[in-house]
Enzyme design. Structure first.
Site, PDB file in Angstrom:
ATOM      1  N   GLY A  47      31.646  -7.500 -36.841  1.00  6.71           N
ATOM      2  CA  GLY A  47      33.038  -7.925 -36.941  1.00  6.71           C
ATOM      3  C   GLY A  47      33.384  -8.198 -38.386  1.00  6.71           C
ATOM      4  N   GLY A  48      33.849  -9.416 -38.671  1.00  5.23           N
ATOM      5  CA  GLY A  48      34.243  -9.765 -40.026  1.00  5.23           C
ATOM      6  C   GLY A  48      35.530  -9.073 -40.436  1.00  5.23           C
ATOM      7  N   HIS A  49      36.466  -8.984 -39.469  1.00  6.84           N
ATOM      8  CA  HIS A  49      37.756  -8.343 -39.738  1.00  6.84           C
ATOM      9  C   HIS A  49      38.766  -8.750 -38.667  1.00  6.84           C
ATOM     10  CE1 HIS A  49      35.698  -5.482 -37.002  1.00  6.84           C
ATOM     11  NE2 HIS A  49      36.906  -5.390 -36.465  1.00  6.84           N
ATOM     12  N   ALA A  50      39.993  -8.321 -38.870  1.00  8.54           N
ATOM     13  CA  ALA A  50      41.061  -8.480 -37.874  1.00  8.54           C
ATOM     14  C   ALA A  50      41.729  -7.122 -37.703  1.00  8.54           C
ATOM     15  CB  ALA A  50      42.082  -9.523 -38.331  1.00  8.54           C
ATOM     16  N   ARG A  95      37.805 -11.820 -36.171  1.00 11.29           N
ATOM     17  CA  ARG A  95      36.675 -11.915 -35.261  1.00 11.29           C
ATOM     18  C   ARG A  95      35.352 -11.785 -36.000  1.00 11.29           C
ATOM     19  NH1 ARG A  95      39.079  -7.502 -32.491  1.00 11.29           N
ATOM     20  NH2 ARG A  95      40.813  -8.760 -33.095  1.00 11.29           N
TER      21      ARG A  95
END
Length: 131
Positions: A47-50, A95
């Site tokens: 994840g580590g993004h939107a 997330r």
């Protein structure tokens, strides 16, 4: 936050358990893409993004995963485990997926085909957009 648990229908008998999901029924959108997270090494984060517009449903088929969601103001953690429910995640939520158990496998259903332009990959950019 624009997320919620969704019950996954099951049929159980002596042959095992059958799970099923139908687009625009249990899954609240037409499914344009499906992918799976498998074999994630211990201690690795995903994840580590939107996403700007993408909707997703996350289902841990085996094992367990911690999902942390943020709308830029608050953060909540969800433990994906057991396959009796999946987590719907709407657009504009940051997330992070962590704490993958050994053998964890997660199916992700997405409302759109892959598009790099739908990703927000920097936290500062995300914060700026949601404020």
């Amino acid at each position: 936050m624009n997320c919620r648990w969704i019950n996954v229908p099951q049929i159980n008998d002596e042959r095992g358990t059958l799970l099923f999901l139908e687009a625009e029924r249990q899954v609240p959108f037409p499914i344009r893409r499906m992918y799976a997270l498998v074999g994630v090494p211990k201690g690795t984060a995903r994840g580590g993004h939107a996403h700007i517009a993408l909707e997703q449903c996350f289902l841990a088929v085996t094992g367990s995963i911690t999902m942390s969601l943020s709308d830029g103001r608050r953060r909540e953690e969800f433990r994906l485990e057991g396959c009796s429910k999946m987590l719907y995640v709407g657009p504009m939520l940051w997330r992070d997926l962590t704490e993958f158990s050994d053998g964890a496998a997660c199916i992700v259903l997405a409302s759109e085909h892959f598009s790099e332009s739908d990703y927000i990959r920097e936290w500062a950019s995300f914060e700026e957009r949601v404020r």
